[in-house]
Design a protein around this motif. Structure first.
Motif, mmCIF file in Angstrom:
data_model
loop_
_atom_site.group_PDB
_atom_site.id
_atom_site.type_symbol
_atom_site.label_atom_id
_atom_site.label_comp_id
_atom_site.label_asym_id
_atom_site.label_seq_id
_atom_site.Cartn_x
_atom_site.Cartn_y
_atom_site.Cartn_z
ATOM 1 N N SER A 92 49.204 12.590 160.239
ATOM 2 C CA SER A 92 50.475 13.415 160.079
ATOM 3 C C SER A 92 50.386 13.991 158.670
ATOM 4 C CB SER A 92 51.601 12.616 160.273
ATOM 5 O OG SER A 92 51.854 12.092 161.692
ATOM 6 N N GLY A 93 49.233 14.369 158.133
ATOM 7 C CA GLY A 93 49.102 14.758 156.602
ATOM 8 C C GLY A 93 49.118 16.180 156.703
ATOM 9 N N GLN A 94 48.729 16.668 155.363
ATOM 10 C CA GLN A 94 48.700 18.256 155.383
ATOM 11 C C GLN A 94 47.456 18.552 154.492
ATOM 12 O OE1 GLN A 94 52.403 19.479 153.592
ATOM 13 N NE2 GLN A 94 53.450 20.160 155.701
ATOM 14 N N VAL A 95 46.956 19.546 154.708
ATOM 15 C CA VAL A 95 45.688 20.227 153.887
ATOM 16 C C VAL A 95 46.061 21.440 153.136
ATOM 17 C CG1 VAL A 95 44.667 21.103 155.999
ATOM 18 C CG2 VAL A 95 43.259 20.373 153.968
ATOM 19 N N ALA A 96 45.690 21.723 152.030
ATOM 20 C CA ALA A 96 45.791 23.006 151.863
ATOM 21 C C ALA A 96 44.919 24.055 152.429
ATOM 22 C CB ALA A 96 45.320 22.858 149.877
ATOM 23 N N LEU A 97 45.572 25.181 152.434
ATOM 24 C CA LEU A 97 44.700 26.402 152.781
ATOM 25 C C LEU A 97 43.602 26.671 152.223
ATOM 26 C CD1 LEU A 97 44.764 28.406 155.053
ATOM 27 C CD2 LEU A 97 46.210 29.954 153.374
ATOM 28 N N SER A 98 43.657 26.562 150.956
ATOM 29 C CA SER A 98 42.617 27.074 150.063
ATOM 30 C C SER A 98 41.227 26.249 150.288
ATOM 31 C CB SER A 98 42.803 27.082 148.549
ATOM 32 O OG SER A 98 43.290 25.668 148.201
ATOM 33 N N SER A 99 41.460 25.027 150.775
ATOM 34 C CA SER A 99 40.344 24.271 151.226
ATOM 35 C C SER A 99 39.615 24.495 152.650
ATOM 36 C CB SER A 99 40.835 22.708 150.995
ATOM 37 O OG SER A 99 41.536 22.463 151.838
ATOM 38 N N LEU A 100 40.235 25.500 153.253
ATOM 39 C CA LEU A 100 39.627 25.680 154.590
ATOM 40 C C LEU A 100 39.005 26.864 154.620
ATOM 41 C CD1 LEU A 100 42.564 24.217 156.661
ATOM 42 C CD2 LEU A 100 40.441 23.017 155.884
ATOM 43 N N VAL A 101 39.314 28.001 153.747
ATOM 44 C CA VAL A 101 38.935 29.220 153.868
ATOM 45 C C VAL A 101 38.032 29.651 152.566
ATOM 46 C CG1 VAL A 101 40.670 29.837 155.057
ATOM 47 C CG2 VAL A 101 41.125 30.073 152.705
ATOM 48 N N ARG A 102 37.253 30.639 152.450
ATOM 49 C CA ARG A 102 36.575 31.285 151.418
ATOM 50 C C ARG A 102 37.309 32.381 151.077
ATOM 51 N NH1 ARG A 102 32.363 28.932 154.390
ATOM 52 N NH2 ARG A 102 31.996 30.759 155.411
ATOM 53 N N ILE A 103 37.413 32.854 149.958
ATOM 54 C CA ILE A 103 38.356 33.971 149.489
ATOM 55 C C ILE A 103 37.622 34.725 148.668
ATOM 56 C CG2 ILE A 103 40.418 34.493 148.327
ATOM 57 C CD1 ILE A 103 41.665 31.653 148.656
ATOM 58 N N GLU A 104 37.498 35.957 149.154
ATOM 59 C CA GLU A 104 36.886 36.978 148.546
ATOM 60 C C GLU A 104 37.707 38.067 148.300
ATOM 61 O OE1 GLU A 104 32.948 40.087 149.264
ATOM 62 O OE2 GLU A 104 33.659 38.563 150.887
ATOM 63 N N GLU A 105 37.737 38.671 147.033
ATOM 64 C CA GLU A 105 38.622 39.657 146.640
ATOM 65 C C GLU A 105 37.690 41.138 146.572
ATOM 66 O OE1 GLU A 105 41.242 41.250 142.680
ATOM 67 O OE2 GLU A 105 40.458 39.239 142.758
ATOM 68 N N ARG A 106 38.349 42.097 147.187
ATOM 69 C CA ARG A 106 37.492 43.322 147.467
ATOM 70 C C ARG A 106 38.542 44.629 147.137
ATOM 71 N NH1 ARG A 106 35.249 42.534 153.705
ATOM 72 N NH2 ARG A 106 34.406 40.452 153.311
ATOM 73 N N PRO A 107 37.964 45.665 146.639
ATOM 74 C CA PRO A 107 38.766 46.748 146.383
ATOM 75 C C PRO A 107 38.937 47.553 147.736
ATOM 76 C CG PRO A 107 36.466 47.271 145.987
ATOM 77 C CD PRO A 107 36.397 45.905 146.265
ATOM 78 N N ILE A 108 40.097 48.188 147.802
ATOM 79 C CA ILE A 108 40.708 48.912 149.135
ATOM 80 C C ILE A 108 41.434 50.169 148.670
ATOM 81 C CG2 ILE A 108 40.742 46.734 150.584
ATOM 82 C CD1 ILE A 108 43.955 46.860 150.177
ATOM 83 N N PRO A 109 41.418 51.301 149.613
ATOM 84 C CA PRO A 109 42.247 52.491 149.136
ATOM 85 C C PRO A 109 43.593 52.101 149.147
ATOM 86 C CG PRO A 109 41.015 52.695 151.222
ATOM 87 C CD PRO A 109 40.706 51.308 150.657
ATOM 88 N N LEU A 110 44.342 52.564 148.223
ATOM 89 C CA LEU A 110 46.041 52.623 148.520
ATOM 90 C C LEU A 110 46.644 53.496 149.752
ATOM 91 C CD1 LEU A 110 46.932 52.517 144.819
ATOM 92 C CD2 LEU A 110 46.595 50.503 146.312
ATOM 93 N N VAL A 111 45.787 54.686 149.827
ATOM 94 C CA VAL A 111 46.167 55.553 150.834
ATOM 95 C C VAL A 111 45.087 56.036 151.335
ATOM 96 C CG1 VAL A 111 47.399 57.715 151.296
ATOM 97 C CG2 VAL A 111 48.220 56.427 149.475
ATOM 98 N N VAL A 112 45.188 56.012 152.840
ATOM 99 C CA VAL A 112 43.933 56.470 153.859
ATOM 100 C C VAL A 112 44.416 57.615 154.234
ATOM 101 C CG1 VAL A 112 42.498 55.755 155.721
ATOM 102 C CG2 VAL A 112 43.271 53.866 153.919
ATOM 103 N N GLY A 113 43.940 58.818 154.025
ATOM 104 C CA GLY A 113 44.281 60.234 154.802
ATOM 105 C C GLY A 113 43.404 60.187 156.011
ATOM 106 N N HIS A 114 43.583 61.190 157.020
ATOM 107 C CA HIS A 114 43.053 61.276 158.210
ATOM 108 C C HIS A 114 42.887 62.728 158.096
ATOM 109 C CE1 HIS A 114 44.241 57.187 158.687
ATOM 110 N NE2 HIS A 114 43.387 57.184 159.774
ATOM 111 N N LEU A 115 41.602 63.041 158.924
ATOM 112 C CA LEU A 115 41.546 64.410 159.475
ATOM 113 C C LEU A 115 40.762 64.219 160.752
ATOM 114 C CD1 LEU A 115 40.926 67.515 158.793
ATOM 115 C CD2 LEU A 115 38.832 66.928 158.082
ATOM 116 N N ALA A 116 41.497 64.770 161.794
ATOM 117 C CA ALA A 116 41.004 64.888 163.197
ATOM 118 C C ALA A 116 40.943 63.381 163.608
ATOM 119 C CB ALA A 116 39.906 65.481 163.412
#
Length: 339
Positions: A92-116
């Motif tokens: 009945s314990g708890q485990v930190a989320l950060s110990s179960l995942v590998r975190i990677e920081e990536r750049p993403i666009p703030l706005v995604v335009g579309h054409l067709a």
């Protein structure tokens, strides 16, 4: 594109300044603690989503209770350290989320335009002084050829560039349609399949003259210049029509041989041909020499007309009789073979 000397003010609407955290679940560690991917997904949604956990009903209204993390702590990756998951290993314990995942920081666009319906980024540009739109598009095509873009990344023109490219694809069809229509009209007028070709034989010299004049003047073969070439089809053929019409009438009504008929046509029609040619030349001079607002748009039209008229006038007076006699002999040979 910004490095090309033909372009100026190159910009893009692609805003790639956003940052996003990508979580890769360590499934072996999660399995040791009895934490499922669904539990991790629910914990993340409870913290950073807007989950309705209850509804408070009053006499006049109802209020939904939203569960979410404090926005003050959800601005950086340290917020993930505050999320803990219940284990199912029996303690009945708890485990930190950060110990179960590998975190990677990536750049993403703030706005995604579309054409067709496809994601798209718009690149805008201006032309350098003295550079035509055709030169700018050619420079872009050369730059694209040197990039070796992947097959799933495509380039499509919009706005003025697309209108320019569309006009180029239709120019050849427009000229062919004009020549075909002229052949049909002349064939009906003279009741012959051969003599319309004699009249249309004057068109190559006019086209060469128009292109040569544009080259000497440093003008581009743009849409307006092509309109001038199409106009030349109607202006230049009148030289041959004046001679061929008179020669055919002399053959059919006076019984003259083809050589004598076309010779008389050249002598008698020389002055009307010069008069109509110079009238068209003087009419096109204001287009070529004019100045002021919008003059750069009209100048290629005048240059193409004047160049085509000068060259065709100098050549067709000599080539049209030769072509007429050649096609007349060909027609007689064909009729003789059929008989």
């Amino acid at each position: 594109l910004a490095a090309l000397p033909e372009l100026r003010d190159v910009g893009s609407d692609r805003q790639a300044d956003g940052r996003a955290l990508y979580l890769d679940i360590d499934r072996a560690s999660a399995a040791r603690y009895g934490v499922t991917p669904a539990a991790i997904d629910n914990a993340l949604y409870d913290s950073f989503g807007q989950r309705i956990i209850s509804t408070i009903f009053t006499q006049t209204n109802q209020y939904r209770v939203i569960l979410e993390a404090d926005p003050a702590i959800a601005r950086d990756r340290s917020a993930l350290d505050a999320i803990h998951l219940s284990t199912s290993t029996g303690d009945s314990g708890q485990v930190a989320l950060s110990s179960l995942v590998r975190i990677e920081e990536r750049p993403i666009p703030l706005v995604v335009g579309h054409l067709a319906q496809f994601p798209a980024a718009t690149v805008s540009f201006n032309l350098a002084p003295g550079v035509a739109l055709g030169e700018g598009i050619a420079a872009i095509e050369r730059a694209r050829a040197g990039l070796a873009l992947p097959a799933d990344l495509q380039l499509a023109y919009q706005g003025s560039a697309e209108a320019y490219r569309s006009s180029l694809t239709n120019e050849l069809a427009l000229v062919i349609a004009a020549i075909l229509a002229m052949y049909i009209v002349l064939g009906t007028l003279y009741e012959s399949f051969i003599h319309p070709l004699t009249i249309l034989s004057t068109l190559p010299s006019a086209s060469v003259g128009a292109l040569l004049a544009l080259r000497l003047a440093g003008a581009e073969l743009d849409v307006v210049a092509v309109i001038g070439i199409v106009l030349l089809i109607g202006l230049v053929k009148k030289n041959a029509i004046m001679m061929i019409d008179f020669a055919l009438a002399a053959e059919r009504q006076e019984g003259l041989p083809p050589l004598e008929a076309i010779r008389q046509a050249c002598l008698l029609r020389f002055r009307p041909i010069l008069m109509t040619t110079f009238a068209a030349l003087f009419a096109a001079l204001p287009l070529m020499l004019g100045s002021g607002t919008g003059s750069e748009l009209r100048q290629p039209l005048g240059i193409a007309i004047i160049g085509g008229l000068l060259v065709s006038q100098a050549l067709t007076l000599f080539t049209t009789p030769v072509v007429y006699l050649a096609f007349d002999a060909l027609g007689r040979r064909i009729r003789g073979g059929r008989s």
